[in-house]
Design a protein around this motif. Structure first.
Motif, mmCIF file in Angstrom:
data_model
loop_
_atom_site.group_PDB
_atom_site.id
_atom_site.type_symbol
_atom_site.label_atom_id
_atom_site.label_comp_id
_atom_site.label_asym_id
_atom_site.label_seq_id
_atom_site.Cartn_x
_atom_site.Cartn_y
_atom_site.Cartn_z
ATOM 1 N N LYS A 1 -14.160 -8.246 -58.441
ATOM 2 C CA LYS A 1 -13.494 -8.348 -59.742
ATOM 3 C C LYS A 1 -11.989 -8.566 -59.588
ATOM 4 O O LYS A 1 -11.346 -9.145 -60.466
ATOM 5 N N PHE A 2 -11.430 -8.090 -58.475
ATOM 6 C CA PHE A 2 -9.990 -8.231 -58.250
ATOM 7 C C PHE A 2 -9.582 -9.704 -58.219
ATOM 8 O O PHE A 2 -8.469 -10.057 -58.624
ATOM 9 N N LEU A 3 -10.490 -10.568 -57.770
ATOM 10 C CA LEU A 3 -10.194 -11.999 -57.725
ATOM 11 C C LEU A 3 -9.953 -12.587 -59.106
ATOM 12 O O LEU A 3 -9.253 -13.599 -59.252
ATOM 13 N N LEU A 4 -10.512 -11.960 -60.142
ATOM 14 C CA LEU A 4 -10.361 -12.474 -61.498
ATOM 15 C C LEU A 4 -8.910 -12.415 -61.977
ATOM 16 O O LEU A 4 -8.555 -13.098 -62.940
ATOM 17 N N GLN A 5 -8.083 -11.629 -61.291
ATOM 18 C CA GLN A 5 -6.652 -11.599 -61.612
ATOM 19 C C GLN A 5 -5.937 -12.859 -61.128
ATOM 20 O O GLN A 5 -4.803 -13.118 -61.523
ATOM 21 N N PHE A 6 -6.620 -13.635 -60.274
ATOM 22 C CA PHE A 6 -5.977 -14.802 -59.664
ATOM 23 C C PHE A 6 -6.850 -16.046 -59.843
ATOM 24 O O PHE A 6 -7.070 -16.804 -58.913
ATOM 25 N N LYS A 7 -7.314 -16.247 -61.066
ATOM 26 C CA LYS A 7 -8.210 -17.368 -61.340
ATOM 27 C C LYS A 7 -7.599 -18.709 -60.985
ATOM 28 O O LYS A 7 -8.299 -19.639 -60.573
ATOM 29 N N GLU A 8 -6.265 -18.807 -61.124
ATOM 30 C CA GLU A 8 -5.610 -20.081 -60.856
ATOM 31 C C GLU A 8 -5.628 -20.449 -59.370
ATOM 32 O O GLU A 8 -5.392 -21.604 -59.002
ATOM 33 N N LEU A 9 -5.932 -19.474 -58.501
ATOM 34 C CA LEU A 9 -5.957 -19.707 -57.057
ATOM 35 C C LEU A 9 -7.360 -19.956 -56.532
ATOM 36 O O LEU A 9 -7.529 -20.344 -55.369
ATOM 37 N N CYS A 10 -8.374 -19.707 -57.354
ATOM 38 C CA CYS A 10 -9.774 -19.683 -56.902
ATOM 39 C C CYS A 10 -10.573 -20.840 -57.493
ATOM 40 O O CYS A 10 -10.158 -21.491 -58.455
ATOM 41 N N PRO A 11 -11.771 -21.099 -56.930
ATOM 42 C CA PRO A 11 -12.706 -22.003 -57.612
ATOM 43 C C PRO A 11 -13.094 -21.402 -58.960
ATOM 44 O O PRO A 11 -12.882 -20.214 -59.206
ATOM 45 N N GLU A 12 -13.683 -22.215 -59.833
ATOM 46 C CA GLU A 12 -14.148 -21.694 -61.114
ATOM 47 C C GLU A 12 -15.084 -20.510 -60.853
ATOM 48 O O GLU A 12 -15.905 -20.549 -59.941
ATOM 49 N N MET A 13 -14.946 -19.459 -61.665
ATOM 50 C CA MET A 13 -15.781 -18.278 -61.441
ATOM 51 C C MET A 13 -15.966 -17.520 -62.749
ATOM 52 O O MET A 13 -15.196 -17.688 -63.701
ATOM 53 N N ALA A 14 -17.001 -16.689 -62.762
ATOM 54 C CA ALA A 14 -17.305 -15.891 -63.948
ATOM 55 C C ALA A 14 -18.039 -14.635 -63.519
ATOM 56 O O ALA A 14 -18.797 -14.642 -62.540
ATOM 57 N N LEU A 15 -17.824 -13.566 -64.249
ATOM 58 C CA LEU A 15 -18.523 -12.320 -64.002
ATOM 59 C C LEU A 15 -19.873 -12.361 -64.703
ATOM 60 O O LEU A 15 -19.948 -12.620 -65.907
ATOM 61 N N CYS A 16 -20.946 -12.131 -63.939
ATOM 62 C CA CYS A 16 -22.299 -12.219 -64.493
ATOM 63 C C CYS A 16 -22.944 -10.835 -64.535
ATOM 64 O O CYS A 16 -22.944 -10.116 -63.527
ATOM 65 N N LYS A 17 -23.512 -10.495 -65.692
ATOM 66 C CA LYS A 17 -24.173 -9.204 -65.868
ATOM 67 C C LYS A 17 -25.673 -9.339 -66.087
ATOM 68 O O LYS A 17 -26.363 -8.329 -66.230
ATOM 69 N N SER A 18 -26.164 -10.578 -66.096
ATOM 70 C CA SER A 18 -27.590 -10.795 -66.355
ATOM 71 C C SER A 18 -28.019 -12.138 -65.778
ATOM 72 O O SER A 18 -27.182 -12.989 -65.442
ATOM 73 N N ILE A 19 -29.330 -12.343 -65.709
ATOM 74 C CA ILE A 19 -29.868 -13.612 -65.242
ATOM 75 C C ILE A 19 -29.448 -14.744 -66.178
ATOM 76 O O ILE A 19 -29.205 -15.875 -65.747
ATOM 77 N N GLU A 20 -29.313 -14.441 -67.468
ATOM 78 C CA GLU A 20 -28.903 -15.466 -68.432
ATOM 79 C C GLU A 20 -27.483 -15.937 -68.150
ATOM 80 O O GLU A 20 -27.170 -17.131 -68.277
ATOM 81 N N ASP A 21 -26.606 -15.005 -67.763
ATOM 82 C CA ASP A 21 -25.233 -15.385 -67.403
ATOM 83 C C ASP A 21 -25.232 -16.330 -66.207
ATOM 84 O O ASP A 21 -24.498 -17.320 -66.178
ATOM 85 N N VAL A 22 -26.056 -16.016 -65.215
ATOM 86 C CA VAL A 22 -26.134 -16.846 -64.010
ATOM 87 C C VAL A 22 -26.644 -18.243 -64.358
ATOM 88 O O VAL A 22 -26.072 -19.260 -63.927
#
Length: 338
Positions: free
Chosen positions: A130-151
């Motif tokens: 989750k710490f990576l979410l503070q640096f979205k501009e440095l990373c590939p596109e990403m999202a936090l997933c809490k379910s199979i539907e999110d994935v």
């Protein structure tokens, strides 16, 4: 300023011949601020109570001397004496997972009078994906997933790599495309693998979905930072026909230069890590579709790669790391009036 006694917590059964801890601790022992280095292994039966609940004040280990070195069967660690953790000024963590967040928190609260490198609370905070979410501009596109539907929503847009929030060493990585799911190297159709993927969320509440980069075949790079100073980097290439670069997953290490982009990444993330009491860390980069290196991982628990970076570059990386660690300890000691 007085000289300091340092307690090192490790697990000698996880060490290999190229483990950096041996040269690093020898170098730390030569620093003018060091009075002694006492090392304790999690795999010694006498330390089971301490490492299981981290509330015992007693540990069993040995003072590091000139004979301290890696041996295949851990002969150096045999024997030893009993000491109290409270006798030491500094605790230096060099243990691999599995170690629970609760154990880290207990270590911090029980021995709050000691300087701990890296800070256990900081390890928990910055070691989470989750710490990576503070640096979205440095990373590939990403999202936090809490379910199979999110994935499935993310994977319908582009291939993703699912990372357990508190995963390590490349364990538990899952790759998902519109048609397939790869559990490590084992490929299944998305339909047949869906049930298995659902179970992942029964065992882990969340996973980080990061866009899969086809240039993973060009390797991921581990950049080592100590005291906000880049000390070196190592390129890790995946095995043939693999998309996993971790050395534990069959990857091979080779020399690499740190790019200007990676220097910018280090400058951006270092203040946040230092603020959390993390003095030594490694971050990983992958090449995106445009040939630019992007941030994919941060490791703050037991950072490896010092020896490889030194051997590949010819620079005194281990000594530099030792000096930077002691500089951090010195600054904290002055602040705490040790």
């Amino acid at each position: 300023m007085k000289k300091l006694d340092v307690l090192v917590l490790t697990d000698h059964t996880t060490h290999g011949k190229g483990e950096s801890i041996y040269r690093l601790l020898q170098s730390m022992g030569e620093n003018e601020l060091c009075l002694s280095l006492f090392i304790v292994s999690r795999s010694n039966e006498e330390n089971k109570a301490f490492f299981d609940d981290v509330t015992s004040n007693d540990v069993h280990g040995k003072y590091i001397d000139k004979n301290f070195c890696y041996t295949e069967h851990g002969d150096w660690y045999k024997g030893g004496i009993r000491k109290k953790v409270s006798e030491f000024d500094v605790i230096f963590l060099r243990v691999d997972r599995p170690v629970s967040d609760n154990q880290l928190l207990t270590l911090k609260s029980t021995f709050s009078a000691q300087i701990i490198v890296n800070d256990p609370v900081g390890i928990i905070e910055t070691g989470s994906k989750k710490f990576l979410l503070q640096f979205k501009e440095l990373c590939p596109e990403m999202a936090l997933c809490k379910s199979i539907e999110d994935v499935e929503r993310e994977a319908d847009k582009y291939q993703v790599v699912l990372k357990p929030i508190n995963g390590y060493g490349g364990e538990g990585l899952i790759r998902v495309s519109k048609d397939y799911i790869w559990f490590q190297e084992n490929r299944e159709t998305r339909a047949s693998g869906r049930t298995r993927l659902i179970r992942q969320f029964e065992n882990s509440e969340e996973m980080l979905a990061m866009r899969f980069l086809k240039n993973v075949t060009k390797g991921d790079k581990r950049v080592i930072v100590v005291g906000e100073k880049i000390l070196g980097s190592t390129l890790r290439m995946p095995a043939n026909d693999s998309w996993l670069c971790n050395l534990k997953q069959g990857g091979k290490a080779s020399f690499s230069e740190v790019t200007e982009r990676e220097k910018q990444i280090a400058e951006t993330i270092s203040p946040a890590l230092q603020k959390n009491g993390v003095v030594i860390f490694g971050f990983d980069t992958l090449e995106d579709d445009y040939g630019e290196r992007v941030l994919s991982e941060i490791n703050t628990l037991n950072v490896g790669g010092l020896i490889q970076a030194q051997e590949f570059s010819g620079q005194p990386v281990v000594e530099q790391a030792s000096n930077q660690i002691w500089q951090y300890i010195k600054e904290i000691s002055k602040r705490n009036h040790v």
